[in-house]
Write a protein that holds these residues in place. Sequence first.
Motif, PDB file in Angstrom:
ATOM      1  N   UNK A  21       6.902  19.337 -19.859  1.00 10.41           N
ATOM      2  CA  UNK A  21       7.895  19.428 -18.806  1.00 10.41           C
ATOM      3  C   UNK A  21       8.618  20.768 -18.898  1.00 10.41           C
ATOM      4  N   UNK A  22       9.304  21.109 -17.811  1.00 10.41           N
ATOM      5  CA  UNK A  22      10.156  22.291 -17.800  1.00 10.41           C
ATOM      6  C   UNK A  22      11.564  21.875 -17.372  1.00 10.41           C
ATOM      7  N   UNK A  23      12.554  22.562 -17.936  1.00  9.04           N
ATOM      8  CA  UNK A  23      13.952  22.392 -17.511  1.00  9.04           C
ATOM      9  C   UNK A  23      14.538  21.016 -17.829  1.00  9.04           C
ATOM     10  N   UNK A  24      13.975  20.325 -18.812  1.00 10.34           N
ATOM     11  CA  UNK A  24      14.585  19.080 -19.272  1.00 10.34           C
ATOM     12  C   UNK A  24      15.601  19.402 -20.378  1.00 10.34           C
ATOM     13  N   UNK A  25      16.519  18.461 -20.560  1.00  7.53           N
ATOM     14  CA  UNK A  25      17.419  18.550 -21.715  1.00  7.53           C
ATOM     15  C   UNK A  25      16.857  17.688 -22.826  1.00  7.53           C
ATOM     16  N   UNK A  26      17.365  17.887 -24.023  1.00  9.55           N
ATOM     17  CA  UNK A  26      16.893  17.079 -25.144  1.00  9.55           C
ATOM     18  C   UNK A  26      17.230  15.609 -24.930  1.00  9.55           C
ATOM     19  N   UNK A  27      18.377  15.335 -24.285  1.00 10.25           N
ATOM     20  CA  UNK A  27      18.753  13.947 -24.030  1.00 10.25           C
ATOM     21  C   UNK A  27      17.783  13.273 -23.070  1.00 10.25           C
ATOM     22  N   UNK A  28      17.411  13.976 -22.008  1.00 12.73           N
ATOM     23  CA  UNK A  28      16.433  13.413 -21.058  1.00 12.73           C
ATOM     24  C   UNK A  28      15.115  13.106 -21.755  1.00 12.73           C
ATOM     25  N   UNK A  29      14.715  13.968 -22.645  1.00 14.27           N
ATOM     26  CA  UNK A  29      13.439  13.767 -23.357  1.00 14.27           C
ATOM     27  C   UNK A  29      13.522  12.549 -24.271  1.00 14.27           C
ATOM     28  N   UNK A  30      14.639  12.390 -24.971  1.00 18.74           N
ATOM     29  CA  UNK A  30      14.821  11.249 -25.875  1.00 18.74           C
ATOM     30  C   UNK A  30      14.798   9.926 -25.118  1.00 18.74           C
ATOM     31  N   UNK A  31      15.377   9.924 -23.911  1.00 22.60           N
ATOM     32  CA  UNK A  31      15.484   8.689 -23.145  1.00 22.60           C
ATOM     33  C   UNK A  31      14.192   8.327 -22.425  1.00 22.60           C
ATOM     34  N   UNK A  32      13.237   9.247 -22.335  1.00 26.28           N
ATOM     35  CA  UNK A  32      12.038   9.028 -21.513  1.00 26.28           C
ATOM     36  C   UNK A  32      11.080   8.010 -22.109  1.00 26.28           C
ATOM     37  N   UNK A  33      11.008   7.870 -23.433  1.00 25.86           N
ATOM     38  CA  UNK A  33      10.098   6.891 -24.019  1.00 25.86           C
ATOM     39  C   UNK A  33       9.388   7.414 -25.247  1.00 25.86           C
ATOM     40  N   UNK A  34       8.528   6.546 -25.827  1.00 23.17           N
ATOM     41  CA  UNK A  34       7.871   6.877 -27.088  1.00 23.17           C
ATOM     42  C   UNK A  34       6.860   8.003 -26.961  1.00 23.17           C
ATOM     43  N   UNK A  35       6.270   8.186 -25.771  1.00 19.72           N
ATOM     44  CA  UNK A  35       5.236   9.208 -25.602  1.00 19.72           C
ATOM     45  C   UNK A  35       5.816  10.604 -25.377  1.00 19.72           C
ATOM     46  N   UNK A  36       7.137  10.720 -25.433  1.00 19.36           N
ATOM     47  CA  UNK A  36       7.798  11.994 -25.157  1.00 19.36           C
ATOM     48  C   UNK A  36       8.371  12.559 -26.458  1.00 19.36           C
ATOM     49  N   UNK A  37       8.158  13.856 -26.683  1.00 21.73           N
ATOM     50  CA  UNK A  37       8.628  14.515 -27.898  1.00 21.73           C
ATOM     51  C   UNK A  37       9.375  15.797 -27.520  1.00 21.73           C
ATOM     52  N   UNK A  38      10.572  15.978 -28.084  1.00 23.38           N
ATOM     53  CA  UNK A  38      11.340  17.190 -27.803  1.00 23.38           C
ATOM     54  C   UNK A  38      10.802  18.349 -28.640  1.00 23.38           C
ATOM     55  N   UNK A  39      10.423  19.430 -27.966  1.00 26.27           N
ATOM     56  CA  UNK A  39       9.832  20.583 -28.644  1.00 26.27           C
ATOM     57  C   UNK A  39      10.737  21.808 -28.546  1.00 26.27           C
ATOM     58  N   UNK A  40      11.915  21.638 -27.946  1.00 23.19           N
ATOM     59  CA  UNK A  40      12.819  22.772 -27.801  1.00 23.19           C
ATOM     60  C   UNK A  40      13.614  23.027 -29.065  1.00 23.19           C
ATOM     61  N   UNK A  41      14.520  23.977 -29.008  1.00 25.97           N
ATOM     62  CA  UNK A  41      15.320  24.313 -30.169  1.00 25.97           C
ATOM     63  C   UNK A  41      16.397  23.276 -30.435  1.00 25.97           C
ATOM     64  N   UNK A  42      16.844  23.196 -31.663  1.00 24.59           N
ATOM     65  CA  UNK A  42      17.916  22.287 -32.022  1.00 24.59           C
ATOM     66  C   UNK A  42      17.415  20.877 -32.195  1.00 24.59           C
ATOM     67  N   UNK A  43      18.306  19.960 -32.417  1.00 20.32           N
ATOM     68  CA  UNK A  43      17.971  18.553 -32.626  1.00 20.32           C
ATOM     69  C   UNK A  43      18.419  17.749 -31.436  1.00 20.32           C
ATOM     70  N   UNK A  44      17.554  16.870 -30.969  1.00 20.51           N
ATOM     71  CA  UNK A  44      17.910  16.053 -29.816  1.00 20.51           C
ATOM     72  C   UNK A  44      19.058  15.142 -30.196  1.00 20.51           C
ATOM     73  N   UNK A  45      20.095  15.135 -29.399  1.00 21.82           N
ATOM     74  CA  UNK A  45      21.243  14.279 -29.660  1.00 21.82           C
ATOM     75  C   UNK A  45      20.982  12.884 -29.162  1.00 21.82           C
ATOM     76  N   UNK A  46      21.627  11.860 -29.772  1.00 20.06           N
ATOM     77  CA  UNK A  46      21.398  10.491 -29.324  1.00 20.06           C
ATOM     78  C   UNK A  46      21.885  10.311 -27.896  1.00 20.06           C
ATOM     79  N   UNK A  47      21.283   9.386 -27.163  1.00 20.27           N
ATOM     80  CA  UNK A  47      21.681   9.189 -25.774  1.00 20.27           C
ATOM     81  C   UNK A  47      23.123   8.726 -25.679  1.00 20.27           C
TER      82      UNK A  47
END
Length: 491
Positions: A21-47
């Motif tokens: 994906x493009x232009x997602x936030x880490x929170x959106x990625x975390x909430x999307x489901x098990x098949x989604x992994x955040x690859x951007x910088x930093x640590x994904x914050x809890x929803x």
Amino acid sequence: DNSVCSNCRIRFDTPVRYACYANWTSDQCMEAGDNYTWCGGGTASPPVVTTPPTEVTSPPTSPPSFIDNITDDDVGKIKEGDSLNDTEVGKAIDELLEEEEDAPPIDSVDAFADRLVRAIQVAAALKNASRDSSLPNGTEGDTKAQKRVIMRALLKDLNKVATERGRLGDVSSSGSEVLLSAATLATTIEAADEAETDEIDDTAMAVNTFASLVTVSRRAIAQTDNATPQEKAKALSGVGHYLDAAAGLFRQLNRTAKSLRAPNRRLSGDGATPTYNDMAWDIRNTTSQLGDSLVSRVALLEEGKRSVEVASAEGGTSMRVATRDQADEAMLSMGTAEQSVAVGFPSAVDSSTTNCGGQMNTAESVQLVWWSDDPFQYASSDEQQDPANVTTNNTLTRAAAQGTFTISGRRCGSDMQLRASAGGEPFRIFLPRPPSHQLRRSLQQTANGNMTVVVEDACGFWNDTTTQWDTQGCRVNEVLSNSSTLCCECD
């Protein structure tokens, strides 16, 4: 691989593919489901649960379709079913049988691709005897009967999928989609061979599916600009799989006609029910439409190349397409798995032409197709004619002995009626000559009472009016024939 994704990565399980994906936030990625992994910088914050905004926000961009990255190797692996286990196969078959009356609609290319992948997985299992243990217990009868039940559900689903994909008129096809569509259909027809499917309604459904899928695929096959070389190659590979499917449909048609279920063969009818002649014409016409789609590629070939030739994936069928204005050579030849076949055109040819009605592609073309098996076996008589009657009646009602070579003049998506001009030289068709031991033999009594062995050697054409093999106007040219090639002359 996270190194090629700097945002949110999604994993597709069947077959395994990744998109980013493009232009997602880490929170959106975390909430999307098990098949989604955040690859951007930093640590994904809890929803965090927040009050919905009063303004409607634009949804994140859609991920690319996994079908865009599919390759010939991927299709081969799915087709052979090597990566599937019995649990996956059983689940796919159960879903197919349960959804038979209420399958989800096809509302996107991804939904279409998912159903194609499931279809090719089920077909791969059905044609592989080692997978018989994965058949569900809910089907009754022996293994062949079980496979026919599943095949009927598979053909019905694939026909529905192809029809609904055609209704997505604003979504164009791609070379990748052509490849997957064609390989799925070809594998399904191979599975029908294994299941010995012989119901005429099943055959009619498969023929309709072929026509629907090719209708969707044609634009991608014809596309010569705005497509990468890889996509063009995939589309051409798809044509090869479609040729396999066409040959397989003729096999199924012939098997259906010879079945004990068909004591009264419907060679022709009132149009209300499917007939063998109608279905044979549909297979030939859809195959010709594939050839029509290749005409635009011929025009762009480098100087000295006048045609496009495609061999089926399994090697039993070949097609060559040349535009009429470029096919000024007297002879068009084509290589097959066995040996070359060719047609020599008269210096003067009469052809009927039609109004193209504003169609974009109005170029006349010549299509050569070599079928290693006779497509018209369904119309052959159970009792073979005496060779003497063939000469007397000028007709053949039995199957061709050594493959069939079709030559078509095409314009505006329709056949032209080609014939040699009055008083001119005939069409000359060069075919592989069967060894003498494969030719039909009969005993005939001579005038002095002796018995002699007659080796039958005849040239014939498929008569669309009588829907039989016919010898009228065709003859063997022994001067131009040799031990390996038979020259047939037809007016």
